[in-house]
Scaffold this motif. Structure first.
Motif, PDB file in Angstrom:
ATOM      1  N   ILE A  41       0.863  -1.185   0.000  1.00 50.19           N
ATOM      2  CA  ILE A  41       0.000   0.000   0.000  1.00 50.19           C
ATOM      3  C   ILE A  41       0.898   1.232   0.000  1.00 50.19           C
ATOM      4  CG2 ILE A  41      -1.570   1.359   1.433  1.00 50.19           C
ATOM      5  CD1 ILE A  41      -2.949  -1.225   2.182  1.00 50.19           C
ATOM      6  N   SER A  42       0.559   2.176  -0.850  1.00 49.07           N
ATOM      7  CA  SER A  42       1.359   3.389  -0.959  1.00 49.07           C
ATOM      8  C   SER A  42       0.432   4.570  -1.234  1.00 49.07           C
ATOM      9  CB  SER A  42       2.368   3.231  -2.102  1.00 49.07           C
ATOM     10  OG  SER A  42       3.163   4.386  -2.218  1.00 49.07           O
ATOM     11  N   ALA A  43       0.869   5.748  -0.806  1.00 50.24           N
ATOM     12  CA  ALA A  43       0.067   6.947  -1.038  1.00 50.24           C
ATOM     13  C   ALA A  43       0.982   8.145  -1.241  1.00 50.24           C
ATOM     14  CB  ALA A  43      -0.856   7.192   0.152  1.00 50.24           C
ATOM     15  N   ASN A  44       0.419   9.152  -1.855  1.00 50.78           N
ATOM     16  CA  ASN A  44       1.114  10.405  -2.049  1.00 50.78           C
ATOM     17  C   ASN A  44       0.058  11.481  -2.205  1.00 50.78           C
ATOM     18  OD1 ASN A  44       3.342  12.146  -2.546  1.00 50.78           O
ATOM     19  ND2 ASN A  44       4.405  10.415  -3.499  1.00 50.78           N
ATOM     20  N   PHE A  45       0.444  12.735  -2.005  1.00 51.05           N
ATOM     21  CA  PHE A  45      -0.526  13.820  -2.176  1.00 51.05           C
ATOM     22  C   PHE A  45       0.221  15.095  -2.549  1.00 51.05           C
ATOM     23  CE2 PHE A  45       0.806  13.796   2.208  1.00 51.05           C
ATOM     24  CZ  PHE A  45       0.773  15.103   2.663  1.00 51.05           C
ATOM     25  N   PHE A  46      -0.490  15.988  -3.235  1.00 51.26           N
ATOM     26  CA  PHE A  46       0.071  17.292  -3.593  1.00 51.26           C
ATOM     27  C   PHE A  46      -1.069  18.262  -3.833  1.00 51.26           C
ATOM     28  CE2 PHE A  46      -0.053  14.756  -7.481  1.00 51.26           C
ATOM     29  CZ  PHE A  46      -0.546  15.613  -8.440  1.00 51.26           C
ATOM     30  N   TYR A  47      -0.697  19.503  -4.117  1.00 46.87           N
ATOM     31  CA  TYR A  47      -1.689  20.582  -4.146  1.00 46.87           C
ATOM     32  C   TYR A  47      -1.498  21.525  -5.322  1.00 46.87           C
ATOM     33  CZ  TYR A  47      -2.056  19.281   0.773  1.00 46.87           C
ATOM     34  OH  TYR A  47      -2.221  18.587   1.940  1.00 46.87           O
ATOM     35  N   LEU A  48      -2.578  22.240  -5.624  1.00 45.18           N
ATOM     36  CA  LEU A  48      -2.527  23.438  -6.457  1.00 45.18           C
ATOM     37  C   LEU A  48      -2.879  24.588  -5.521  1.00 45.18           C
ATOM     38  CD1 LEU A  48      -2.349  24.953  -9.178  1.00 45.18           C
ATOM     39  CD2 LEU A  48      -4.804  24.535  -9.450  1.00 45.18           C
ATOM     40  N   ILE A  49      -1.933  25.521  -5.356  1.00 44.93           N
ATOM     41  CA  ILE A  49      -2.140  26.694  -4.505  1.00 44.93           C
ATOM     42  C   ILE A  49      -1.650  27.908  -5.287  1.00 44.93           C
ATOM     43  CG2 ILE A  49      -1.597  27.819  -2.315  1.00 44.93           C
ATOM     44  CD1 ILE A  49      -0.764  25.025  -1.258  1.00 44.93           C
ATOM     45  N   ASP A  50      -2.529  28.870  -5.494  1.00 44.31           N
ATOM     46  CA  ASP A  50      -2.158  30.097  -6.219  1.00 44.31           C
ATOM     47  C   ASP A  50      -1.403  29.800  -7.513  1.00 44.31           C
ATOM     48  OD1 ASP A  50      -3.359  31.696  -4.318  1.00 44.31           O
ATOM     49  OD2 ASP A  50      -1.529  31.866  -3.118  1.00 44.31           O
ATOM     50  N   ASP A 131      10.249  -3.961 -13.332  1.00 43.72           N
ATOM     51  CA  ASP A 131      11.507  -4.211 -12.606  1.00 43.72           C
ATOM     52  C   ASP A 131      12.054  -2.957 -11.944  1.00 43.72           C
ATOM     53  OD1 ASP A 131      11.395  -6.850 -13.320  1.00 43.72           O
ATOM     54  OD2 ASP A 131      12.729  -6.629 -15.045  1.00 43.72           O
ATOM     55  N   ILE A 132      11.650  -1.791 -12.434  1.00 43.48           N
ATOM     56  CA  ILE A 132      12.263  -0.546 -11.972  1.00 43.48           C
ATOM     57  C   ILE A 132      11.286   0.328 -11.184  1.00 43.48           C
ATOM     58  CG2 ILE A 132      13.398   1.590 -12.714  1.00 43.48           C
ATOM     59  CD1 ILE A 132      14.281  -0.096 -15.234  1.00 43.48           C
ATOM     60  N   LYS A 133      10.094   0.497 -11.722  1.00 41.94           N
ATOM     61  CA  LYS A 133       9.163   1.458 -11.144  1.00 41.94           C
ATOM     62  C   LYS A 133       8.530   0.974  -9.847  1.00 41.94           C
ATOM     63  CE  LYS A 133       7.977   4.048 -15.220  1.00 41.94           C
ATOM     64  NZ  LYS A 133       6.937   4.487 -16.132  1.00 41.94           N
ATOM     65  N   THR A 134       8.291   1.948  -8.961  1.00 40.90           N
ATOM     66  CA  THR A 134       7.557   1.704  -7.720  1.00 40.90           C
ATOM     67  C   THR A 134       6.335   2.626  -7.738  1.00 40.90           C
ATOM     68  OG1 THR A 134       8.695   3.467  -6.513  1.00 40.90           O
ATOM     69  CG2 THR A 134       9.741   1.276  -6.495  1.00 40.90           C
ATOM     70  N   ALA A 135       5.506   2.510  -6.711  1.00 37.09           N
ATOM     71  CA  ALA A 135       4.346   3.398  -6.596  1.00 37.09           C
ATOM     72  C   ALA A 135       4.795   4.856  -6.543  1.00 37.09           C
ATOM     73  CB  ALA A 135       3.536   3.037  -5.359  1.00 37.09           C
ATOM     74  N   ILE A 138       5.305   6.227  -9.997  1.00 38.31           N
ATOM     75  CA  ILE A 138       4.024   6.491 -10.656  1.00 38.31           C
ATOM     76  C   ILE A 138       3.405   7.781 -10.111  1.00 38.31           C
ATOM     77  CG2 ILE A 138       1.725   5.573 -11.179  1.00 38.31           C
ATOM     78  CD1 ILE A 138       4.053   3.891 -12.391  1.00 38.31           C
ATOM     79  N   ALA A 139       3.460   7.951  -8.797  1.00 40.99           N
ATOM     80  CA  ALA A 139       2.924   9.175  -8.177  1.00 40.99           C
ATOM     81  C   ALA A 139       3.682  10.401  -8.666  1.00 40.99           C
ATOM     82  CB  ALA A 139       2.999   9.071  -6.655  1.00 40.99           C
ATOM     83  N   ASP A 140       5.004  10.307  -8.756  1.00 38.88           N
ATOM     84  CA  ASP A 140       5.820  11.421  -9.264  1.00 38.88           C
ATOM     85  C   ASP A 140       5.483  11.733 -10.717  1.00 38.88           C
ATOM     86  OD1 ASP A 140       7.071  11.630  -6.812  1.00 38.88           O
ATOM     87  OD2 ASP A 140       8.900  10.595  -7.442  1.00 38.88           O
ATOM     88  N   GLU A 141       5.266  10.701 -11.520  1.00 41.08           N
ATOM     89  CA  GLU A 141       4.896  10.906 -12.929  1.00 41.08           C
ATOM     90  C   GLU A 141       3.548  11.628 -13.019  1.00 41.08           C
ATOM     91  OE1 GLU A 141       4.959   7.070 -14.840  1.00 41.08           O
ATOM     92  OE2 GLU A 141       7.143   6.899 -14.643  1.00 41.08           O
ATOM     93  N   TRP A 142       2.604  11.264 -12.145  1.00 44.73           N
ATOM     94  CA  TRP A 142       1.294  11.914 -12.151  1.00 44.73           C
ATOM     95  C   TRP A 142       1.437  13.381 -11.770  1.00 44.73           C
ATOM     96  CZ3 TRP A 142      -2.910  12.213  -8.038  1.00 44.73           C
ATOM     97  CH2 TRP A 142      -4.129  12.626  -8.596  1.00 44.73           C
TER      98      TRP A 142
END
Length: 151
Positions: A41-50, A131-135, A138-142
């Protein structure tokens, strides 16, 4: 009694809520990435601010003079991620209980002013067979895709 959809929605709302609490309700949009593959299980979060897309450790870059800075300590970020991961685990349990497929990936977008909520789900393995990518990859790519396309 609450049905599957209600409980599923409540858990997603909780993820958005904890991210809003982190940013003291001062975001324009909240983005939450959730992953559950092969027991990971993995999670990430980010925002749009101004008009700035910011990862949690960078949100103070959005501060104008005289505005109080956010508490962006690693401990606080970990707390948010822990709660999101607990919610993913609860969704997993919920899906088993109702014999539904558990999404391998959820991308949640919440527009604060309009209250508009959008979610995208995947049910196929996204990174587990890579073989290379982790969650995190994928989150960084998004994050980069959202930032580059102003979504």
């Amino acid at each position: 009694m609450k049905d599957f959809e209600d409980r599923f929605s409540e858990l997603q709302a909780d993820m958005i809520s904890i991210c809003m609490e982190y940013i003291e309700d001062r975001a324009d949009k909240v983005y939450v990435y959730c992953s559950s593959e092969k027991g990971i299980i993995s999670a990430n979060f980010f925002y749009l601010i101004d008009n700035m897309y910011l990862e949690p450790h960078m949100v103070n870059e959005s501060m104008k003079d005289g505005t109080e800075a956010f508490d962006i300590t690693p401990k606080r970020q970990s707390m948010v991620l822990r709660i999101i991961c607990e919610d993913i685990q609860k969704i997993n349990t919920l899906c088993k209980e109702y014999e539904r497929d558990m999404p391998t990936e959820m991308k949640l977008i919440y527009e604060v002013k309009s209250g508009n909520f959008k979610a995208e789900y995947k049910y196929d393995l996204v990174y587990a067979n890579d073989d290379i990518k982790t969650a995190d990859h994928i989150a960084d790519e998004w994050f980069e895709e959202i930032k580059n396309n102003n979504l």
